[in-house]
Scaffold this active site. Sequence first.
Site, PDB file in Angstrom:
ATOM      1  N   ASP A 144       0.805  -1.218   0.000  1.00 46.63           N
ATOM      2  CA  ASP A 144       0.000   0.000   0.000  1.00 46.63           C
ATOM      3  C   ASP A 144       0.836   1.265   0.000  1.00 46.63           C
ATOM      4  O   ASP A 144       0.325   2.349  -0.245  1.00 46.63           O
ATOM      5  CB  ASP A 144      -0.834   0.038   1.293  1.00 46.63           C
ATOM      6  CG  ASP A 144      -2.153  -0.678   1.140  1.00 46.63           C
ATOM      7  OD1 ASP A 144      -2.664  -0.735   0.019  1.00 46.63           O
ATOM      8  OD2 ASP A 144      -2.652  -1.181   2.159  1.00 46.63           O
TER       9      ASP A 144
HETATM   10  C1  BGC Z   1       0.616   1.159   6.463  1.00 47.96           C
HETATM   11  C2  BGC Z   1       0.251  -0.014   5.602  1.00 47.96           C
HETATM   12  C3  BGC Z   1      -1.238  -0.092   5.455  1.00 47.96           C
HETATM   13  C4  BGC Z   1      -1.820   1.228   5.016  1.00 47.96           C
HETATM   14  C5  BGC Z   1      -3.314   1.124   5.034  1.00 47.96           C
HETATM   15  C6  BGC Z   1       0.004   2.412   5.911  1.00 47.96           C
HETATM   16  O1  BGC Z   1       0.336   3.492   6.733  1.00 47.96           O
HETATM   17  O2  BGC Z   1       2.017   1.274   6.553  1.00 47.96           O
HETATM   18  O3  BGC Z   1       0.767  -1.194   6.159  1.00 47.96           O
HETATM   19  O4  BGC Z   1      -1.575  -1.071   4.531  1.00 47.96           O
HETATM   20  O5  BGC Z   1      -1.391   2.283   5.832  1.00 47.96           O
HETATM   21  O6  BGC Z   1      -3.976   2.270   4.798  1.00 47.96           O
HETATM   22  C1  NOJ Z   2      -1.509  -3.667   5.625  1.00 49.84           C
HETATM   23  C2  NOJ Z   2      -2.702  -3.705   4.736  1.00 49.84           C
HETATM   24  O1  NOJ Z   2      -3.830  -4.104   5.486  1.00 49.84           O
HETATM   25  C3  NOJ Z   2      -2.489  -4.636   3.571  1.00 49.84           C
HETATM   26  O2  NOJ Z   2      -3.596  -4.591   2.709  1.00 49.84           O
HETATM   27  C4  NOJ Z   2      -1.213  -4.291   2.856  1.00 49.84           C
HETATM   28  O3  NOJ Z   2      -1.039  -5.219   1.840  1.00 49.84           O
HETATM   29  C5  NOJ Z   2      -0.029  -4.289   3.795  1.00 49.84           C
HETATM   30  N1  NOJ Z   2      -0.290  -3.442   4.893  1.00 49.84           N
HETATM   31  C6  NOJ Z   2       1.276  -3.853   3.114  1.00 49.84           C
HETATM   32  O4  NOJ Z   2       1.278  -2.507   2.803  1.00 49.84           O
END
Ligand code: BGC
Ligand code: NOJ
Length: 810
Positions: free
Chosen positions: A483
């Site tokens: 993400d």
């Molecule tokens: C996090 C990710 C997450 C995303 C969701 C980010 O700040 O580092 O792990 O998937 O937010 O919105």
């Molecule tokens: C947490 C999110 O829930 C997931 O959808 C994502 O793939 C991982 N972070 C990595 O960014």
Amino acid sequence: MKFGHFDDLNKEYVIEKYETPLPWINYLGSDDFFTLLSNTAGGYSFYKDARLRRITRYRYNNLPLDQDGFHIYVKDQDTIWNPGWQPVQTPLDDYTCRHGLGYSIIRGVKNKVEVQQELYVPKNDNILLQRITVTNNTDILKEIDLFSFVEFCLWDAMDDSSNFQRNYSTGEVEVEGSVIYHKTEYRERRNHYAVFYANRPVDSFDTSRDSFMGVYGSPRSPKAVVNGRCGNSIAHGWQPVGAHHFHLVMKPGESVKIILGLGYVEVPVEEKFIAPSVINKKNAHALMDKYYTDEQFDAGLAQLKKFWDNLLAGFEVRTENEKVNRMVNIWNAYQCMVTFNMSRSASYYESGIGRGMGFRDSCQDLLGFVHMIPERARERILDIAATQKEDGGAYHQYQPLTKKGNSDIGGGFNDDPLWLIACTDAYIRETGDWGILDEMVDFDNKPALAAPLMEHLRRSFNYTLNNLGPNKLPLIGRADWNDCLNLNCFSEHPGESFQITGPSEGPVAESVFIAGMFVKYGREYGNILKHQGKTEEAEKAYEAVNKMSETILDKGWDGEWFIRAYDAFGKKVGSAECDEGQIFIEPQGMCIMAGVGVKTGEAQKALDSVKERLDTRFGIVLQNPAYTTYRLNLGETSSSPPGYKENVGIFCHNNPWIIFAETIMGHGDRAFELYKKTCPAFLEEISEIHRTEPYVYCQMVAGKDAPTFGEGKNSWLTGTAAWTFTVLTEGILGIQPDYDGLRIDPCIPHTVSEFKVNRLFRNTVYHITVKNPDGVEKGIRSIRVNGQEIGTGPVPVINAREAEVEVLMG
Ligand code: BGC
Ligand code: NOJ
């Protein structure tokens, strides 16, 4: 250092030192009513939706930490203490907290008085039950004052923590003996209230926080407890709470038991009141009547334990490694169920007011629970698919209450659609229920657009093909699995969303990771078509998949590993050409799982590079080297300091992809070595470093560049649960459900000479014994089912309750 131990027989983790490195929590509840509970009795309850129906308050990032919850106060002359140590923090003479499956038992001893709190949420009722047992182990008559305390949330947790000008005036309660009703907003549009009762007459009570704590008071020294009595207060606005006080006079050796219940009650709109402003308590009385006696309490707990035993019995392993056994048989499966219930909404790191259900998250979670609750998995797939957009794209999130796609965040996360193929395929392999493909499912939650689920898969597949970039690799859109790799975002202003700033249709940024996904799940899509007799369409799908595989080797291969992406300027991300971020974990795992480069040598090279450049003592980091500055063209991934989160943290979620890749290459020793690195049971001895619970996975462990290397964060709600369960059971133990039977193809350490699995598959329990006399890592010589040779499988579906399967490796 350890803070407790596993009690595998009782399926419990027993915490013996109350001052754990972080609160170590458990989840109570399996239907609609949930409670998060820490080992010191902190936590909160909600009904269905952690934001909109929050029952009790919880203050995140508060100091002192974790002070809101379900604390019991004991006043024994001048000593005030809690059985869970918090919030008063009087040192205890003895303490244990047993976190079990759906229940917890916290026990504290001070000056020979023992107080035990047993807590659980029964099946099918909306109530948190607590039984308090007080025992006088002294040889004198004791007078003890005991207090319960909960602080009500005014329902919408977001509003509750921000709209004070209104909320300080709306709070209302009613009291009826030992029963406290929290009825804020019931006068207007709500037809629900909360009830907090005791099955014993109170000596005093409070419903106003000011009265119980003192206006400037604190949970560490509540005014009422210090005084030895509550103020019998009725809350008018401000902070409604529930506190019971019992004055106990106890003979030497005597025990007293008190049941407390915190329930959520709904009333039909037309029957809300029995007199002006007096709420209708009928349903509350019925609920309390069900859980009033010890026998009822015990029966509810026994039923709950049976429920969990049944769920977990579907996959039982006996290996020579007790840590593996306890993870597979108990904790990893339990965590999969918790992620099913919670998605990413409520944990000690997820506030319950943020995200709804993630499209990709929910699809992946399903891989870990489909074998336990196939009917619920079916329902979940149809719910998710109904949010899919007409063009095959997906809303990135949807709301659990409405089950509608969330337009605030929208779509354009271009990996999302392919996960729908992944989970549907896993469901069919588990159940053989091909009928699901004929189910009519909305697009965009619009019944007029409904089409069979198969059509949804088709559009998922085509979505990738319709969104290819200049290298013929899939366009990444807003982001893929990572993400934080925001290649089209270019966010310069604090507070902007990294993910939805900038165009979702980025002009050229492409993802090799999605390309790998397309090969893996596109092939599964082809297999589904083929199985359905749609041969021509299947061939076309395979063709597209093979072409993508070639494109990966052509444009997505860097020489020693797979490239991660091309950015919005067509520049490589995750290549030796880059100054930082030269190699990423995701495309190595996904491409090899898809079989790309396995026969031609690239896969092995990529795994060697992973070992050389990404591997650490605590697992494989996300990429390397870390970004030392913020990169506008990459976004959030470069926003954490090196070593944390997506900037070179160890993401436990995709470590299993590499483990899977190693099993594909036949490396059982290496696969298991990697499995152990992130597996919490193997980290129990270093809990002071790892910090999060030794019985569940966390999302991220600080990587080698971090000053706190090895420190875990974001435990419980992570796709890691499903992927580690899947890689251990399907990759390492090699028990792989397939369309027409159970494939068995283990990839284990060469030192393992035998293991056994009981696997419930399509109504038959397969008792599988795998023998490895030659000490190989992979390879099957023969399989016998009920004594009959069947070659190397798959083990067919049989119409019997049980079957004996003997597998000979070699
Ligand atoms: C996090 C990710 C997450 C995303 C969701 C980010 O700040 O580092 O792990 O998937 O937010 O919105
Ligand atoms: C947490 C999110 O829930 C997931 O959808 C994502 O793939 C991982 N972070 C990595 O960014």
